[in-house]
Write a protein that holds these residues in place. Structure first.
Motif, PDB file in Angstrom:
ATOM      1  N   THR A   1     -16.013   7.657  -2.779  1.00 51.45           N
ATOM      2  CA  THR A   1     -14.930   7.745  -1.810  1.00 51.45           C
ATOM      3  C   THR A   1     -14.673   6.357  -1.253  1.00 51.45           C
ATOM      4  O   THR A   1     -15.602   5.549  -1.118  1.00 51.45           O
ATOM      5  CB  THR A   1     -15.250   8.738  -0.682  1.00 51.45           C
ATOM      6  OG1 THR A   1     -14.104   8.854   0.178  1.00 51.45           O
ATOM      7  CG2 THR A   1     -16.446   8.304   0.141  1.00 51.45           C
ATOM      8  N   PHE A   2     -13.419   6.070  -0.961  1.00 52.24           N
ATOM      9  CA  PHE A   2     -13.072   4.762  -0.401  1.00 52.24           C
ATOM     10  C   PHE A   2     -11.808   4.894   0.439  1.00 52.24           C
ATOM     11  O   PHE A   2     -11.022   5.837   0.278  1.00 52.24           O
ATOM     12  CB  PHE A   2     -12.889   3.707  -1.500  1.00 52.24           C
ATOM     13  CG  PHE A   2     -11.837   4.030  -2.518  1.00 52.24           C
ATOM     14  CD1 PHE A   2     -10.510   3.603  -2.363  1.00 52.24           C
ATOM     15  CD2 PHE A   2     -12.155   4.760  -3.661  1.00 52.24           C
ATOM     16  CE1 PHE A   2      -9.557   3.892  -3.311  1.00 52.24           C
ATOM     17  CE2 PHE A   2     -11.191   5.066  -4.614  1.00 52.24           C
ATOM     18  CZ  PHE A   2      -9.888   4.633  -4.443  1.00 52.24           C
ATOM     19  N   VAL A   3     -11.651   3.958   1.358  1.00 51.14           N
ATOM     20  CA  VAL A   3     -10.457   3.885   2.211  1.00 51.14           C
ATOM     21  C   VAL A   3      -9.689   2.634   1.822  1.00 51.14           C
ATOM     22  O   VAL A   3     -10.262   1.548   1.708  1.00 51.14           O
ATOM     23  CB  VAL A   3     -10.836   3.849   3.703  1.00 51.14           C
ATOM     24  CG1 VAL A   3      -9.594   3.639   4.560  1.00 51.14           C
ATOM     25  CG2 VAL A   3     -11.532   5.150   4.105  1.00 51.14           C
ATOM     26  N   PHE A   4      -8.389   2.780   1.599  1.00 54.40           N
ATOM     27  CA  PHE A   4      -7.552   1.664   1.174  1.00 54.40           C
ATOM     28  C   PHE A   4      -6.248   1.662   1.986  1.00 54.40           C
ATOM     29  O   PHE A   4      -5.909   2.646   2.661  1.00 54.40           O
ATOM     30  CB  PHE A   4      -7.215   1.777  -0.318  1.00 54.40           C
ATOM     31  CG  PHE A   4      -6.169   2.816  -0.620  1.00 54.40           C
ATOM     32  CD1 PHE A   4      -4.835   2.467  -0.806  1.00 54.40           C
ATOM     33  CD2 PHE A   4      -6.516   4.167  -0.687  1.00 54.40           C
ATOM     34  CE1 PHE A   4      -3.879   3.430  -1.057  1.00 54.40           C
ATOM     35  CE2 PHE A   4      -5.565   5.138  -0.945  1.00 54.40           C
ATOM     36  CZ  PHE A   4      -4.235   4.768  -1.125  1.00 54.40           C
ATOM     37  N   ALA A   5      -5.533   0.554   1.892  1.00 59.79           N
ATOM     38  CA  ALA A   5      -4.197   0.442   2.498  1.00 59.79           C
ATOM     39  C   ALA A   5      -3.391  -0.562   1.686  1.00 59.79           C
ATOM     40  O   ALA A   5      -3.938  -1.553   1.193  1.00 59.79           O
ATOM     41  CB  ALA A   5      -4.283   0.011   3.958  1.00 59.79           C
ATOM     42  N   ILE A   6      -2.097  -0.295   1.544  1.00 62.74           N
ATOM     43  CA  ILE A   6      -1.186  -1.185   0.815  1.00 62.74           C
ATOM     44  C   ILE A   6      -0.044  -1.551   1.748  1.00 62.74           C
ATOM     45  O   ILE A   6       0.635  -0.673   2.284  1.00 62.74           O
ATOM     46  CB  ILE A   6      -0.639  -0.519  -0.463  1.00 62.74           C
ATOM     47  CG1 ILE A   6      -1.779  -0.076  -1.372  1.00 62.74           C
ATOM     48  CG2 ILE A   6       0.302  -1.474  -1.199  1.00 62.74           C
ATOM     49  CD1 ILE A   6      -1.325   0.682  -2.610  1.00 62.74           C
ATOM     50  N   ARG A   7       0.139  -2.857   1.937  1.00 59.29           N
ATOM     51  CA  ARG A   7       1.212  -3.336   2.810  1.00 59.29           C
ATOM     52  C   ARG A   7       2.061  -4.356   2.069  1.00 59.29           C
ATOM     53  O   ARG A   7       1.537  -5.228   1.372  1.00 59.29           O
ATOM     54  CB  ARG A   7       0.642  -3.981   4.073  1.00 59.29           C
ATOM     55  CG  ARG A   7       0.110  -2.981   5.076  1.00 59.29           C
ATOM     56  CD  ARG A   7      -0.348  -3.677   6.354  1.00 59.29           C
ATOM     57  NE  ARG A   7      -0.776  -2.709   7.348  1.00 59.29           N
ATOM     58  CZ  ARG A   7      -1.286  -3.036   8.533  1.00 59.29           C
ATOM     59  NH1 ARG A   7      -1.421  -4.323   8.852  1.00 59.29           N
ATOM     60  NH2 ARG A   7      -1.641  -2.108   9.392  1.00 59.29           N
ATOM     61  N   SER A   8       3.370  -4.254   2.244  1.00 61.39           N
ATOM     62  CA  SER A   8       4.300  -5.194   1.619  1.00 61.39           C
ATOM     63  C   SER A   8       4.982  -6.028   2.688  1.00 61.39           C
ATOM     64  O   SER A   8       5.264  -5.537   3.790  1.00 61.39           O
ATOM     65  CB  SER A   8       5.350  -4.431   0.797  1.00 61.39           C
ATOM     66  OG  SER A   8       6.320  -5.320   0.301  1.00 61.39           O
ATOM     67  N   ASP A   9       5.241  -7.301   2.348  1.00 67.04           N
ATOM     68  CA  ASP A   9       5.969  -8.165   3.275  1.00 67.04           C
ATOM     69  C   ASP A   9       7.440  -7.798   3.362  1.00 67.04           C
ATOM     70  O   ASP A   9       8.138  -8.222   4.266  1.00 67.04           O
ATOM     71  CB  ASP A   9       5.846  -9.638   2.842  1.00 67.04           C
ATOM     72  CG  ASP A   9       4.473 -10.203   3.164  1.00 67.04           C
ATOM     73  OD1 ASP A   9       3.657  -9.459   3.750  1.00 67.04           O
ATOM     74  OD2 ASP A   9       4.216 -11.370   2.843  1.00 67.04           O
ATOM     75  N   ILE A  10       7.922  -7.033   2.363  1.00 63.76           N
ATOM     76  CA  ILE A  10       9.320  -6.586   2.362  1.00 63.76           C
ATOM     77  C   ILE A  10       9.313  -5.074   2.488  1.00 63.76           C
ATOM     78  O   ILE A  10       8.728  -4.375   1.664  1.00 63.76           O
ATOM     79  CB  ILE A  10      10.050  -7.003   1.072  1.00 63.76           C
ATOM     80  CG1 ILE A  10       9.942  -8.516   0.880  1.00 63.76           C
ATOM     81  CG2 ILE A  10      11.507  -6.578   1.100  1.00 63.76           C
ATOM     82  CD1 ILE A  10      10.545  -8.997  -0.416  1.00 63.76           C
TER      83      ILE A  10
END
Length: 659
Positions: free
Chosen positions: A80-89
């Protein structure tokens, strides 16, 4: 003695398998193998990508786990893992992130485009020798991998064509209703991956961070991993950034062989960076009291002005745009990016519009912005064709359409910026440096690869209909990319393309096209053959001041071939730095592609095989050929076309070019 040996082997086996789990509540003290642009931030975040465009990152545990028992049985495992994806646009993302079980941690040789997530290349994608199991969390839709959308979770076995994939989300306990999750929302989410070695069953579950693990998994599939899994395998993550600046983070990670992983402590997980926001405050000061009637009058007047202003600059939205849909840019963003479409930003112009250089103000991404002329009678049709076709195509030798915008009377397309402009400038502009033979040969092979993708490797057949040097753009490394799909036509495989009126550029038109008007992959091959001859000879397809067989490039090269002077047609600016074998091969292949009999032309797959040296070039016998392209061009007003060239000092008038 036998008993001692047995006990010693047992102790060694127990020692080798002593480490069968780990947990990271943050990665400040983690011992990981990092490569590419992966790094650990000061507060303990595992940052897989850092907005460096088209780059990849990998993070693996340095020691492999034993995934098979001494009897060869594939063992169960869970993570199990926690992730996040963020874009500058906003609403735009690079490629995705994947949890990986691999036989190796060395992906340094991977030079594939970013859509391969740093795991595969076009050559090994799908090979059983990869020994890679992955769970992809993908934020772009790549048709070449049969992606279902731009927000999905997939189970990958040695390939990015997923065994099974579904839109990202989770099922609520109790009601069983499905709740969507947006992977690029920037919010932390938790993934559970459970493999049952007895049932050979893979379960993948997704939820917002902090929520109990849903009972019903998002994905559940029966997959026999016994041949994929080796005795010792590594576990880790791989991520790739694409055309837009994206951060891929992992906040915490827990793994265990033959059991459930230890739960993550959410309180110990590192904080994500704060999202930058632009706060605007407005202050209204009233110096004099205003009567109610005057206030209402001003309010009505202001409303009318706003309505009129919005109507004047309103963008147009139609139903077909929702079906096709690359990213839609706001006109205001493109206006700022091009400094108001100023003349100093103009890259070029053609019969269908003007192309400007743009730089997105927030991200400094360079763009080519094409405004299609509003008075072009076929502008809308060609605009729609380009949106439908190139907007969904993904290939390293095609100019990528990033998005579009529509306003009243204006049609705008947004592309990757090609800093070296179009190929014809390097062939004919004396101020540009001369391309050497190696560069020209690489450009020819690159355009051939892109054309093969259009004809045979995409889900539909794409006939480009306007292949020429001015529609081939060069990136920073002088790689050739085919662009300008304004005249392209699509049709389903196995169907017959419809007859249309003749379009394209004289000199590249197949002779049969001037008679039946039917554009096919075979007519594209003719144009590509002419293009190959043009690149080798450094000579335009039509020379208006010449006569006889010297007028048409194809006829001129054939006539020299018949006389045994084929190598003499080569561009003299190449000097002595060239391969005689390669030059003769390309010239003969160009003549074969431009064969007057359509059935005698090779397919683009055969062209690529010949250029790569996998297939021998068929023997061409000059006496068996008869090129007379000039006479067939009379059917489409060629004499009037020549007069227009002569009156414009011999420059060939082109269609939409100059990305």
């Amino acid at each position: 003695m036998f008993l001692k040996v047995f006990l010693l082997l047992l102790l060694l086996n127990l020692g080798a398998s002593a480490e069968d789990s780990f947990i990271y509540n943050g990665f400040s003290s983690a011992n990981l193998i990092l490569d590419g642009i992966a790094s650990i931030t000061s507060n303990g975040l595992l940052e897989m990508t850092n907005t460096t465009l088209n780059m990849k990152g990998h993070a693996f545990r340095p020691k492999p786990f034993r995934f098979k028992s001494p009897t060869g049985k594939t063992l169960s495992f869970s993570t199990t893992f926690v992730f996040a994806i963020r874009s500058d646009i906003s609403d735009l993302s690079g490629q995705g992130i994947a949890f990986v079980v691999s036989r190796t941690t060395d992906f340094s040789a991977d030079t594939a485009p970013s859509q391969f997530l740093g795991l595969f290349t076009p050559k090994n994608n799908g090979n059983s020798s990869n020994h890679i199991f992955a769970i992809e969390l993908d934020t772009l839709q790549n048709p070449e991998f049969r992606d279902i959308n731009d927000n999905h979770v997939g189970i990958d076995i040695n390939s990015l064509i997923s065994n099974q994939s579904l839109p990202a989300g989770y099922y609520e306990d109790g009601t069983g209703s499905f709740q969507n999750l947006t992977l690029i929302s920037g919010k932390p989410m938790q993934v559970w991956v459970d493999f049952d070695g007895d049932k050979m069953q893979i379960n993948v579950t997704l939820s917002p961070m902090g929520m109990p693990k849903p009972i019903k998994p998002l994905l559940s599939d029966i997959v026999d991993l016994s041949s994929l899994i080796l005795d010792n395998m590594y576990v880790g993550f791989s991520a790739a950034d694409g055309p837009f600046r994206t951060h891929h983070y992992v906040l915490g990670w827990s793994f265990k062989m033959n059991g459930a992983p230890d739960p993550l402590d959410y309180k110990k997980l590192p904080e994500l960076p704060a999202i930058k926001t632009n706060s605007k405050s407005k202050t209204l000061a009233l110096w004099l009291p205003i009567s109610l009637s005057l206030f209402l009058l001003l309010a009505v007047a202001a409303t009318l002005l706003i309505v009129r202003r919005r109507a004047k600059y309103a963008e147009i939205h139609e139903d077909w745009e929702q079906e096709y849909g690359p990213h839609r840019f706001k006109y205001k963003v493109l206006y700022q990016a091009t400094n108001g479409f100023k003349e100093r930003e103009l890259l070029g112009s053609g019969g269908f519009g003007r192309v400007y250089k743009g730089v997105l103000p927030d991200s400094n991404i360079e763009l080519a912005v094409k405004k299609i002329s509003h008075d072009s009678r076929q502008g809308m049709r060609e605009f729609v064709a380009e949106i439908v076709s190139i907007g969904q195509l993904r290939h390293r030798n095609l100019v990528q359409l990033l998005g579009y915008c529509r306003r009243k009377g204006e049609l705008i397309l947004v592309y990757d910026f090609m800093p070296n402009g179009s190929l014809d400038k390097f062939l004919y502009d004396q101020t540009k440096p001369t391309l050497n033979w190696a560069q020209r040969f690489r450009i020819i092979k690159g355009v051939a690869s892109g054309l093969l993708y259009l004809h045979e490797d995409w889900e539909q057949v794409v006939v480009h209909r306007d292949i020429k040097a001015s529609n081939v753009l060069l990136d920073r490394e002088l790689n050739g990319r085919l662009g300008d799909f304004g005249l392209a036509r699509l049709y389903d495989r196995g169907t017959d393309p419809q007859t249309t009126h003749v379009v394209g550029t004289m000199g590249y038109l197949a002779p049969e096209l001037t008679m039946n008007g039917k554009a096919t992959t075979v007519t594209d091959v003719f144009a590509f053959g002419t293009f190959m001859l043009e690149v080798v000879c450094g000579r335009r397809p039509i020379m208006p001041h010449c006569v006889g067989e010297d007028l048409i490039l194809v006829d001129w090269v054939y006539e020299n071939f018949r006389r045994g002077l084929l190598i003499e047609t080569m561009d003299p600016r190449l000097g002595d730095e060239y391969s005689v074998h390669e030059v003769e091969l390309v010239l003969k292949l160009g003549l074969l592609c431009a064969h007057p009999v359509p059935a005698s032309r090779p397919s683009m797959r055969q062209v690529m095989q010949i250029l790569d040296g996998d297939v021998e070039m068929p023997e061409l016998v000059p006496s068996s050929l008869s090129f007379n392209t000039l006479s067939l061009y009379q059917n489409v007003g060629f004499d009037n076309y020549l007069m227009s060239l002569t009156s414009s000092a011999g420059t060939i008038t082109s269609g939409p070019t100059g990305r």
